[in-house]
Design an enzyme around this catalytic site. Structure first.
Site, mmCIF file in Angstrom:
data_model
loop_
_atom_site.group_PDB
_atom_site.id
_atom_site.type_symbol
_atom_site.label_atom_id
_atom_site.label_comp_id
_atom_site.label_asym_id
_atom_site.label_seq_id
_atom_site.Cartn_x
_atom_site.Cartn_y
_atom_site.Cartn_z
ATOM 1 N N ALA A 133 -67.579 11.491 64.102
ATOM 2 C CA ALA A 133 -67.249 12.849 63.672
ATOM 3 C C ALA A 133 -66.488 13.527 64.798
ATOM 4 O O ALA A 133 -66.626 13.147 65.968
ATOM 5 C CB ALA A 133 -68.540 13.613 63.394
ATOM 6 N N GLY A 191 -69.906 8.519 62.904
ATOM 7 C CA GLY A 191 -69.407 8.657 61.532
ATOM 8 C C GLY A 191 -68.432 7.542 61.155
ATOM 9 O O GLY A 191 -68.254 7.238 59.970
ATOM 10 N N GLU A 234 -70.594 4.840 60.095
ATOM 11 C CA GLU A 234 -71.145 5.225 58.793
ATOM 12 C C GLU A 234 -70.111 5.049 57.683
ATOM 13 O O GLU A 234 -70.447 4.656 56.569
ATOM 14 C CB GLU A 234 -71.648 6.670 58.847
ATOM 15 C CG GLU A 234 -72.893 6.796 59.726
ATOM 16 C CD GLU A 234 -73.334 8.225 59.912
ATOM 17 O OE1 GLU A 234 -72.500 9.051 60.349
ATOM 18 O OE2 GLU A 234 -74.502 8.529 59.638
ATOM 19 N N GLU A 274 -74.970 9.044 68.300
ATOM 20 C CA GLU A 274 -75.288 10.459 68.079
ATOM 21 C C GLU A 274 -76.408 10.949 68.989
ATOM 22 O O GLU A 274 -76.421 12.103 69.422
ATOM 23 C CB GLU A 274 -75.685 10.697 66.607
ATOM 24 C CG GLU A 274 -74.544 10.578 65.610
ATOM 25 C CD GLU A 274 -74.328 9.173 65.086
ATOM 26 O OE1 GLU A 274 -74.834 8.199 65.702
ATOM 27 O OE2 GLU A 274 -73.632 9.035 64.072
HETATM 28 N N1 COA Z 1 -64.566 13.718 68.495
HETATM 29 C C1 COA Z 1 -63.598 14.452 69.031
HETATM 30 N N2 COA Z 1 -62.713 13.998 69.925
HETATM 31 C C2 COA Z 1 -62.849 12.707 70.288
HETATM 32 C C3 COA Z 1 -63.843 11.865 69.783
HETATM 33 C C4 COA Z 1 -64.744 12.433 68.851
HETATM 34 N N3 COA Z 1 -65.711 11.722 68.270
HETATM 35 N N4 COA Z 1 -63.720 10.651 70.347
HETATM 36 C C5 COA Z 1 -62.669 10.735 71.172
HETATM 37 N N5 COA Z 1 -62.141 11.974 71.153
HETATM 38 C C6 COA Z 1 -61.000 12.488 71.893
HETATM 39 C C7 COA Z 1 -61.327 12.751 73.351
HETATM 40 O O1 COA Z 1 -61.955 14.006 73.483
HETATM 41 C C8 COA Z 1 -59.960 12.704 73.968
HETATM 42 O O2 COA Z 1 -59.295 13.905 73.687
HETATM 43 P P1 COA Z 1 -58.359 14.615 74.838
HETATM 44 O O3 COA Z 1 -57.279 13.604 75.140
HETATM 45 O O4 COA Z 1 -57.859 15.846 74.168
HETATM 46 O O5 COA Z 1 -59.267 14.851 76.003
HETATM 47 C C9 COA Z 1 -59.268 11.603 73.161
HETATM 48 O O6 COA Z 1 -59.974 11.502 71.935
HETATM 49 C C10 COA Z 1 -59.305 10.265 73.848
HETATM 50 O O7 COA Z 1 -60.648 9.961 74.150
HETATM 51 P P2 COA Z 1 -61.069 9.211 75.497
HETATM 52 O O8 COA Z 1 -62.552 9.394 75.663
HETATM 53 O O9 COA Z 1 -60.212 9.645 76.629
HETATM 54 O O10 COA Z 1 -60.696 7.712 75.096
HETATM 55 P P3 COA Z 1 -61.318 6.337 75.596
HETATM 56 O O11 COA Z 1 -60.480 5.291 74.945
HETATM 57 O O12 COA Z 1 -61.475 6.344 77.078
HETATM 58 O O13 COA Z 1 -62.825 6.329 74.999
HETATM 59 C C11 COA Z 1 -64.469 6.485 73.217
HETATM 60 C C12 COA Z 1 -63.013 6.179 73.609
HETATM 61 C C13 COA Z 1 -64.520 6.371 71.720
HETATM 62 C C14 COA Z 1 -65.447 5.481 73.864
HETATM 63 C C15 COA Z 1 -64.876 7.908 73.692
HETATM 64 O O14 COA Z 1 -63.838 8.806 73.342
HETATM 65 C C16 COA Z 1 -66.158 8.429 73.094
HETATM 66 O O15 COA Z 1 -67.236 8.100 73.569
HETATM 67 N N6 COA Z 1 -66.047 9.243 71.999
HETATM 68 C C17 COA Z 1 -67.204 9.828 71.352
HETATM 69 C C18 COA Z 1 -67.970 8.829 70.524
HETATM 70 C C19 COA Z 1 -69.162 9.467 69.846
HETATM 71 O O16 COA Z 1 -70.089 9.947 70.499
HETATM 72 N N7 COA Z 1 -69.151 9.459 68.499
HETATM 73 C C20 COA Z 1 -70.218 10.008 67.716
HETATM 74 C C21 COA Z 1 -69.897 11.374 67.303
HETATM 75 S S1 COA Z 1 -71.200 12.080 66.343
#
Ligand code: COA
Length: 260
Positions: A67, A111, A114, A134
């Protein structure tokens, strides 16, 4: 087909490909993406030419990283409930009357996991990874994760993934039964399309009824499920596709199913 801001939708013969197109946000699902996804499915539902739908994420980093966490900031419980009330994208996929395949090309988290779980089949690249992180945000999966993951991999493993928030690699996901197939990243699209096209040759009527019957298994008692299967099996006998399938076998030719 309408055009969408957060999705790309293309038809490739009998297969439609929906690409979540926010690679700069790792294809995180915001409200607009969810609404557009549900709208695209409605259009594809009505399109008789389309027999199978494939979901994927743009870029090579993420399928869907969950999400959109930015939308969570400052959101109250009531607002969150309003957002989730009504028909969700996950439910739209689950109840879609045609097979839906998740083509998982990278991070498949929260999500995103999911959404993949709501699909009928999951095909992953060797570089994909899966998780329900989450818990790290102080919340729990809210798009069916606690239920569909548990049905798919069993309570022990689902509990472990949901309580730890740990991310697992594609090989582990395959061993757990979370994905149907893992393939080298360079072959992901070709292998997914090959399977989608193979399914798209079957009777759309039988595909629809088969999906409904299998989905009943995790929602009903065994006796209810067996009764439902018998009814759906009998319903196949009202279709032209059943006559075509049986005739083609007896005439030693390939069937041409019309979805009637
Ligand atoms: N929601 C909103 N923005 C997200 C996102 C999410 N779930 N996942 C990634 N992004 C955004 C980051 O904030 C970043 O934005 P910015 O460039 O404006 O700062 C961009 O996407 C790139 O993310 P980044 O973390 O730099 O990429 P990465 O390749 O190093 O890491 C992930 C990728 C997926 C491991 C990491 O982004 C992450 O842990 N995301 C959240 C996952 C999560 O907790 N999902 C469950 C949500 S309920």
């Amino acid at each position: 087909m309408s055009s969408y801001e957060t999705l790309l939708v293309e038809r490739r013969g009998r297969v439609a490909l929906i690409t979540i197109n926010r690679p700069e946000k790792r294809n995180a699902l915001n409200i607009q993406t969810r609404q557009e996804g549900a709208a695209a499915l409605e259009e594809l539902h009505a399109d008789e030419q389309v027999r199978v739908v494939v979901f994927t994420g743009a870029g090579d980093k993420a399928f869907i990283a969950g999400a959109d966490i930015a939308e969570f900031a400052g959101r109250t419980a009531l607002t969150q409930r309003d957002v989730m009330t009504g028909r969700s994208l996950f439910t739209a996929i689950d109840t879609f009357p045609k097979p839906v395949i998740a083509m998982v090309n990278g991070y498949c988290l929260g999500g995103g996991c999911e959404l993949a779980l709501a699909c009928d089949l999951r095909i992953a690249s060797e570089t994909a990874s899966f998780g329900q992180p989450e818990i790290n945000l102080g919340i729990i999966p809210g798009g069916g994760g606690t239920q569909r993951l548990t049905h798919l991999v069993g309570e022990g493993k689902a509990m472990e993934m949901i309580l730890t928030g740990d991310i697992i690699d594609a090989k582990t996901a395959f061993k757990l039964g979370l994905v149907n197939l893992i393939v080298p990243a360079a072959e992901l699209e070709a292998r997914t399309m090959e399977m989608a096209n193979r399914i798209a040759e079957k009777s759309p009527v039988a595909l629809r009824l088969a999906k409904e019957a299998v989905k009943t298994a995790s929602r009903a008692t065994l006796d209810e499920g067996l009764r439902r299967e018998m009814d759906l099996f009998a319903l196949c006998f009202s279709s032209e596709d059943k006559d075509e399938g049986v005739s083609a076998f007896l005439e030693k030719r390939k069937p041409e199913f019309k979805g009637r």
